[in-house]
Every structure is written in C-alpha cells, then in structure tokens.
Design an enzyme around this catalytic site. Structure first.
Site, PDB file in Angstrom:
ATOM      1  N   LYS A  50      80.189  70.689 -38.245  1.00 51.45           N
ATOM      2  CA  LYS A  50      79.708  71.952 -37.665  1.00 51.45           C
ATOM      3  C   LYS A  50      78.223  71.808 -37.347  1.00 51.45           C
ATOM      4  O   LYS A  50      77.467  71.237 -38.114  1.00 51.45           O
ATOM      5  CB  LYS A  50      79.905  73.111 -38.638  1.00 51.45           C
ATOM      6  CG  LYS A  50      81.289  73.210 -39.263  1.00 51.45           C
ATOM      7  CD  LYS A  50      82.381  73.466 -38.250  1.00 51.45           C
ATOM      8  CE  LYS A  50      83.735  73.651 -38.889  1.00 51.45           C
ATOM      9  NZ  LYS A  50      84.577  72.477 -38.890  1.00 51.45           N
ATOM     10  N   GLY A  51      77.818  72.323 -36.202  1.00 48.41           N
ATOM     11  CA  GLY A  51      76.411  72.275 -35.830  1.00 48.41           C
ATOM     12  C   GLY A  51      76.088  71.190 -34.822  1.00 48.41           C
ATOM     13  O   GLY A  51      74.947  71.070 -34.391  1.00 48.41           O
ATOM     14  N   CYS A  52      77.066  70.396 -34.457  1.00 49.84           N
ATOM     15  CA  CYS A  52      76.852  69.360 -33.444  1.00 49.84           C
ATOM     16  C   CYS A  52      77.298  69.890 -32.083  1.00 49.84           C
ATOM     17  O   CYS A  52      78.337  70.532 -31.983  1.00 49.84           O
ATOM     18  CB  CYS A  52      77.647  68.105 -33.774  1.00 49.84           C
ATOM     19  SG  CYS A  52      76.990  67.168 -35.133  1.00 49.84           S
ATOM     20  N   GLN A  53      76.502  69.610 -31.080  1.00 49.10           N
ATOM     21  CA  GLN A  53      76.853  69.995 -29.720  1.00 49.10           C
ATOM     22  C   GLN A  53      78.092  69.223 -29.263  1.00 49.10           C
ATOM     23  O   GLN A  53      78.982  69.775 -28.647  1.00 49.10           O
ATOM     24  CB  GLN A  53      75.672  69.714 -28.793  1.00 49.10           C
ATOM     25  CG  GLN A  53      75.909  70.089 -27.348  1.00 49.10           C
ATOM     26  CD  GLN A  53      74.695  69.767 -26.488  1.00 49.10           C
ATOM     27  OE1 GLN A  53      73.734  69.168 -26.935  1.00 49.10           O
ATOM     28  NE2 GLN A  53      74.750  70.177 -25.242  1.00 49.10           N
ATOM     29  N   SER A  54      78.136  67.947 -29.596  1.00 50.27           N
ATOM     30  CA  SER A  54      79.289  67.105 -29.288  1.00 50.27           C
ATOM     31  C   SER A  54      80.286  67.213 -30.429  1.00 50.27           C
ATOM     32  O   SER A  54      79.970  67.697 -31.504  1.00 50.27           O
ATOM     33  CB  SER A  54      78.851  65.644 -29.163  1.00 50.27           C
ATOM     34  OG  SER A  54      77.789  65.521 -28.256  1.00 50.27           O
TER      35      SER A  54
END
Length: 144
Positions: A50-54
C-alpha cells in the site's frame, strides 16, 4: 553471507561508478530484470504494498535457518529495480538485523533526490513493509 551494511556499501560503491542519473536508472532497470519472477500465486492483493503508485507485490517467509526471505515483483520497470535493490539488501538476513538496519544507503546513492514524490513515498512504503514482515515473522516460533 554478507551483512546488511556490507551489501549496502557494495551498492553505494556500484552507484558511485556510474557517471550520471541516466546510467543509474539504466542500472536500476537491469537490477529489476535480474529479479527472480514472483510466482503468480503470490501476486495477490494481500501482498500488494500500500502506498506505491505502481503495483508492487512483496512476499516474505522465514526459512528453516530462521532467516527472513523475500520475493517481489512490480509492473513498473524502475519500481521493480528499486524493490530488487531492497531485496538484495534484506533477503536472507536475521529479523533482528533487518529491524535495526539503517537505510541511509538510499540517500548515499542519491535515490531520494531523483524520485518523484509518489515514487519516494512508494520507496518508504516498501522499506516499511519489509521491516513489518521481519517483525511479524520474528514472532513465529520454529516448528518442533
């Protein structure tokens, strides 16, 4: 087996040999290509960071020697290189060492300054998840 600090210093030395950020990005992409494929059974929502753009999947387990093992994949080439770098540092290490490890090598190679704010947040989320798994897996007793 090399310590976390030794592996981090190897990475710093490797990045210092590269002349500019175009070469450093190419190197990250190459590192990502060398990452062992993650089994499709681990590419599930519960392994997404969670928290990754990808999309970044991280799977962790404790091996028979008690070391924490990691496997990961991403659908973005730079992000895959970043998670591959982190796995190189933290894979097959003791949970206690992972939990107490500094991640200042990231700043030393200049990665923070050359990532977009969303990628920098994703990098932080990756490190947090790696350490979270180490903490969680350190609490599991060895089977008898």
């Amino acid at each position: 087996m090399s310590s976390i600090a030794e592996i981090q210093q190897e990475i710093v030395d490797e990045f210092e040999m590269l002349e500019d950020w175009d070469q450093k990005y190419e190197y990250l992409i190459e590192i990502g290509k060398e990452l062992k494929p993650l089994a499709p059974s681990y590419k599930v929502d519960e392994n997404l960071i969670k928290g990754c753009q990808s999309r970044v999947w991280l799977h962790a387990w404790r091996d028979e020697s008690g070391n924490i093992r990691y496997a990961a994949d991403s659908d973005a080439i730079i992000t895959k290189g970043i998670i591959a770098l982190l796995i190189r540092v933290f894979d097959n290490q003791k949970a206690e060492d992972i939990l107490h490890a500094s991640t200042d090598f990231i700043s030393k190679i200049g990665l923070h300054q050359h990532l977009s704010p969303t990628r920098a947040n994703g990098l932080l989320a990756m490190v947090k998840q790696i350490k979270y798994y180490a903490l969680a897996l350190s609490k599991i007793s060895n089977p008898i």
